[in-house]
Design a protein around this motif. Structure first.
Motif, PDB file in Angstrom:
ATOM      1  N   ALA A  11      -3.324  -9.773 -35.539  1.00 57.99           N
ATOM      2  CA  ALA A  11      -1.868  -9.837 -35.379  1.00 57.99           C
ATOM      3  C   ALA A  11      -1.520 -10.320 -33.978  1.00 57.99           C
ATOM      4  CB  ALA A  11      -1.256  -8.460 -35.616  1.00 57.99           C
ATOM      5  N   GLN A  12      -0.513 -11.196 -33.898  1.00 60.20           N
ATOM      6  CA  GLN A  12       0.054 -11.634 -32.625  1.00 60.20           C
ATOM      7  C   GLN A  12       1.514 -11.230 -32.622  1.00 60.20           C
ATOM      8  OE1 GLN A  12      -3.042 -13.872 -34.114  1.00 60.20           O
ATOM      9  NE2 GLN A  12      -1.053 -14.435 -34.786  1.00 60.20           N
ATOM     10  N   GLU A  13       1.900 -10.495 -31.606  1.00 57.51           N
ATOM     11  CA  GLU A  13       3.287 -10.064 -31.492  1.00 57.51           C
ATOM     12  C   GLU A  13       3.870 -10.678 -30.222  1.00 57.51           C
ATOM     13  OE1 GLU A  13       5.628  -5.986 -32.312  1.00 57.51           O
ATOM     14  OE2 GLU A  13       4.033  -5.849 -30.832  1.00 57.51           O
ATOM     15  N   VAL A  14       4.945 -11.427 -30.376  1.00 55.13           N
ATOM     16  CA  VAL A  14       5.650 -12.013 -29.242  1.00 55.13           C
ATOM     17  C   VAL A  14       6.854 -11.123 -28.972  1.00 55.13           C
ATOM     18  CG1 VAL A  14       6.889 -14.015 -28.356  1.00 55.13           C
ATOM     19  CG2 VAL A  14       4.891 -14.340 -29.822  1.00 55.13           C
ATOM     20  N   ILE A  15       6.918 -10.607 -27.741  1.00 54.75           N
ATOM     21  CA  ILE A  15       7.998  -9.714 -27.341  1.00 54.75           C
ATOM     22  C   ILE A  15       8.792 -10.401 -26.251  1.00 54.75           C
ATOM     23  CG2 ILE A  15       8.590  -7.460 -26.377  1.00 54.75           C
ATOM     24  CD1 ILE A  15       5.808  -6.538 -27.443  1.00 54.75           C
ATOM     25  N   SER A  16      10.106 -10.514 -26.449  1.00 53.20           N
ATOM     26  CA  SER A  16      10.995 -11.159 -25.475  1.00 53.20           C
ATOM     27  C   SER A  16      11.994 -10.140 -24.945  1.00 53.20           C
ATOM     28  CB  SER A  16      11.757 -12.316 -26.122  1.00 53.20           C
ATOM     29  OG  SER A  16      10.857 -13.283 -26.598  1.00 53.20           O
ATOM     30  N   GLN A  17      12.053 -10.032 -23.629  1.00 50.50           N
ATOM     31  CA  GLN A  17      13.031  -9.159 -22.991  1.00 50.50           C
ATOM     32  C   GLN A  17      14.407  -9.813 -23.103  1.00 50.50           C
ATOM     33  OE1 GLN A  17      12.128  -6.124 -21.846  1.00 50.50           O
ATOM     34  NE2 GLN A  17      10.055  -6.646 -22.535  1.00 50.50           N
ATOM     35  N   ARG A  18      15.379  -9.103 -23.583  1.00 57.11           N
ATOM     36  CA  ARG A  18      16.713  -9.684 -23.770  1.00 57.11           C
ATOM     37  C   ARG A  18      17.401  -9.960 -22.434  1.00 57.11           C
ATOM     38  NH1 ARG A  18      17.232  -9.936 -29.152  1.00 57.11           N
ATOM     39  NH2 ARG A  18      16.687  -8.146 -30.423  1.00 57.11           N
ATOM     40  N   GLU A  19      17.200  -9.105 -21.447  1.00 58.72           N
ATOM     41  CA  GLU A  19      17.900  -9.238 -20.169  1.00 58.72           C
ATOM     42  C   GLU A  19      17.453 -10.467 -19.385  1.00 58.72           C
ATOM     43  OE1 GLU A  19      18.105  -6.689 -16.134  1.00 58.72           O
ATOM     44  OE2 GLU A  19      18.678  -5.615 -17.965  1.00 58.72           O
ATOM     45  N   MET A  25       8.755 -20.711 -26.720  1.00 57.79           N
ATOM     46  CA  MET A  25       8.231 -21.560 -27.753  1.00 57.79           C
ATOM     47  C   MET A  25       6.722 -21.738 -27.604  1.00 57.79           C
ATOM     48  SD  MET A  25       8.731 -23.142 -30.431  1.00 57.79           S
ATOM     49  CE  MET A  25       9.855 -24.286 -31.105  1.00 57.79           C
ATOM     50  N   ARG A  26       6.255 -21.859 -26.354  1.00 57.71           N
ATOM     51  CA  ARG A  26       4.817 -22.006 -26.137  1.00 57.71           C
ATOM     52  C   ARG A  26       4.058 -20.791 -26.643  1.00 57.71           C
ATOM     53  NH1 ARG A  26       4.443 -24.301 -20.137  1.00 57.71           N
ATOM     54  NH2 ARG A  26       6.676 -24.448 -20.200  1.00 57.71           N
ATOM     55  N   TRP A  27       4.669 -19.598 -26.498  1.00 53.27           N
ATOM     56  CA  TRP A  27       4.005 -18.393 -26.976  1.00 53.27           C
ATOM     57  C   TRP A  27       3.815 -18.438 -28.483  1.00 53.27           C
ATOM     58  CZ3 TRP A  27       1.513 -15.333 -23.913  1.00 53.27           C
ATOM     59  CH2 TRP A  27       1.903 -15.214 -22.595  1.00 53.27           C
ATOM     60  N   MET A  28       4.826 -18.897 -29.202  1.00 52.77           N
ATOM     61  CA  MET A  28       4.720 -18.979 -30.657  1.00 52.77           C
ATOM     62  C   MET A  28       3.662 -19.990 -31.066  1.00 52.77           C
ATOM     63  SD  MET A  28       6.575 -16.709 -32.000  1.00 52.77           S
ATOM     64  CE  MET A  28       7.003 -17.137 -33.665  1.00 52.77           C
ATOM     65  N   MET A  29       3.604 -21.127 -30.363  1.00 55.61           N
ATOM     66  CA  MET A  29       2.591 -22.127 -30.684  1.00 55.61           C
ATOM     67  C   MET A  29       1.198 -21.579 -30.389  1.00 55.61           C
ATOM     68  SD  MET A  29       4.633 -25.621 -29.554  1.00 55.61           S
ATOM     69  CE  MET A  29       3.309 -26.156 -28.588  1.00 55.61           C
ATOM     70  N   ALA A  30       1.050 -20.850 -29.292  1.00 48.90           N
ATOM     71  CA  ALA A  30      -0.240 -20.248 -28.959  1.00 48.90           C
ATOM     72  C   ALA A  30      -0.627 -19.203 -29.994  1.00 48.90           C
ATOM     73  CB  ALA A  30      -0.186 -19.628 -27.569  1.00 48.90           C
ATOM     74  N   ALA A  31       0.346 -18.415 -30.425  1.00 52.60           N
ATOM     75  CA  ALA A  31       0.072 -17.390 -31.430  1.00 52.60           C
ATOM     76  C   ALA A  31      -0.375 -18.018 -32.739  1.00 52.60           C
ATOM     77  CB  ALA A  31       1.316 -16.533 -31.647  1.00 52.60           C
ATOM     78  N   THR A  32       0.273 -19.088 -33.135  1.00 56.15           N
ATOM     79  CA  THR A  32      -0.103 -19.772 -34.363  1.00 56.15           C
ATOM     80  C   THR A  32      -1.508 -20.351 -34.244  1.00 56.15           C
ATOM     81  OG1 THR A  32       2.198 -20.282 -34.818  1.00 56.15           O
ATOM     82  CG2 THR A  32       0.545 -21.604 -35.965  1.00 56.15           C
ATOM     83  N   ALA A  33      -1.825 -20.931 -33.110  1.00 55.61           N
ATOM     84  CA  ALA A  33      -3.155 -21.490 -32.902  1.00 55.61           C
ATOM     85  C   ALA A  33      -4.219 -20.403 -32.971  1.00 55.61           C
ATOM     86  CB  ALA A  33      -3.226 -22.219 -31.566  1.00 55.61           C
ATOM     87  N   VAL A  34      -3.937 -19.242 -32.387  1.00 57.49           N
ATOM     88  CA  VAL A  34      -4.879 -18.123 -32.444  1.00 57.49           C
ATOM     89  C   VAL A  34      -5.074 -17.678 -33.889  1.00 57.49           C
ATOM     90  CG1 VAL A  34      -5.214 -15.699 -31.807  1.00 57.49           C
ATOM     91  CG2 VAL A  34      -4.460 -17.341 -30.094  1.00 57.49           C
ATOM     92  N   ALA A  35      -3.981 -17.605 -34.631  1.00 54.59           N
ATOM     93  CA  ALA A  35      -4.067 -17.176 -36.030  1.00 54.59           C
ATOM     94  C   ALA A  35      -4.909 -18.131 -36.856  1.00 54.59           C
ATOM     95  CB  ALA A  35      -2.665 -17.054 -36.632  1.00 54.59           C
ATOM     96  N   LEU A  36      -4.677 -19.416 -36.699  1.00 54.39           N
ATOM     97  CA  LEU A  36      -5.443 -20.383 -37.477  1.00 54.39           C
ATOM     98  C   LEU A  36      -6.909 -20.392 -37.071  1.00 54.39           C
ATOM     99  CD1 LEU A  36      -2.877 -23.312 -37.661  1.00 54.39           C
ATOM    100  CD2 LEU A  36      -3.509 -21.702 -39.459  1.00 54.39           C
ATOM    101  N   ALA A  37      -7.181 -20.275 -35.795  1.00 48.60           N
ATOM    102  CA  ALA A  37      -8.569 -20.245 -35.334  1.00 48.60           C
ATOM    103  C   ALA A  37      -9.283 -19.000 -35.830  1.00 48.60           C
ATOM    104  CB  ALA A  37      -8.611 -20.318 -33.814  1.00 48.60           C
ATOM    105  N   SER A  38      -8.544 -17.915 -36.013  1.00 46.69           N
ATOM    106  CA  SER A  38      -9.161 -16.659 -36.417  1.00 46.69           C
ATOM    107  C   SER A  38      -9.645 -16.674 -37.853  1.00 46.69           C
ATOM    108  CB  SER A  38      -8.180 -15.523 -36.223  1.00 46.69           C
ATOM    109  OG  SER A  38      -7.124 -15.647 -37.146  1.00 46.69           O
ATOM    110  N   VAL A  39      -9.173 -17.596 -38.668  1.00 49.21           N
ATOM    111  CA  VAL A  39      -9.624 -17.661 -40.046  1.00 49.21           C
ATOM    112  C   VAL A  39     -11.150 -17.771 -40.077  1.00 49.21           C
ATOM    113  CG1 VAL A  39      -9.581 -19.011 -42.172  1.00 49.21           C
ATOM    114  CG2 VAL A  39      -7.480 -18.599 -40.911  1.00 49.21           C
TER     115      VAL A  39
END
Length: 147
Positions: free
Chosen positions: A71-79, A1-15
């Motif tokens: 672009a921010q891509e969040v990749i999660s290992q399933r295992e 969840m923290r990764w998604m929040m960080a990604a969103t913050a980066v996206a908004l700051a990048s505007v």
């Protein structure tokens, strides 16, 4: 969840990094500053989702566009459940053919384990584009106009 929040913050700051001119009256459906989010995609080993910001401006010829994409891509290992965030700045071109915008990107700088993105988009309404992230097995993606 923290990764998604960080990604969103980066996206908004990048505007601020990609500031585009104000939208003119009568401007076409694709030009503008957009926030985007993909549906989840991946395979048996990992899951991923992409979000970011795109600034789309008219190109040098009719029906062509110049696009700056963060672009921010969040990749999660399933295992093991571990997540990784990849951030890429991309220079893209777009071509409008019969109301479909085909977008092809190149990386502005190298990013390990990241391939340039491609999209096919259509205007859903004045403030919404819908389509697919073709480089990610056709995951759907939604673009919403920043105001």
């Amino acid at each position: 969840m923290r990764w998604m929040m960080a990604a969103t913050a980066v996206a908004l700051a990048s505007v601020c990094l990609f500031s585009a001119p104000a939208r003119a009256q009568g401007e076409d459906a694709f030009s503008g500053t957009w926030g985007f989010q993909s549906e989840d995609y991946g395979n048996d080993d990992y899951g991923a989702a992409m979000s970011g910001v795109a600034v789309i401006t008219p190109g040098s010829s009719a029906n062509h566009y110049t696009i700056k994409l963060l672009a921010q891509e969040v990749i999660s290992q399933r295992e093991d459940g571990q997540s990784h965030l990849l951030v890429a700045r991309e220079n893209c071109t777009g071509e409008n053919t019969n109301g479909q915008l085909s977008v092809t990107c190149t990386l502005a700088e190298p990013v390990d384990n990241y391939e340039p993105d491609t999209f096919v988009l259509q205007a859903v309404d004045h403030d919404h584009l819908g389509g697919v992230l073709t480089a990610a097995s056709g995951a759907s993606v939604n673009f919403n106009r920043f105001r």
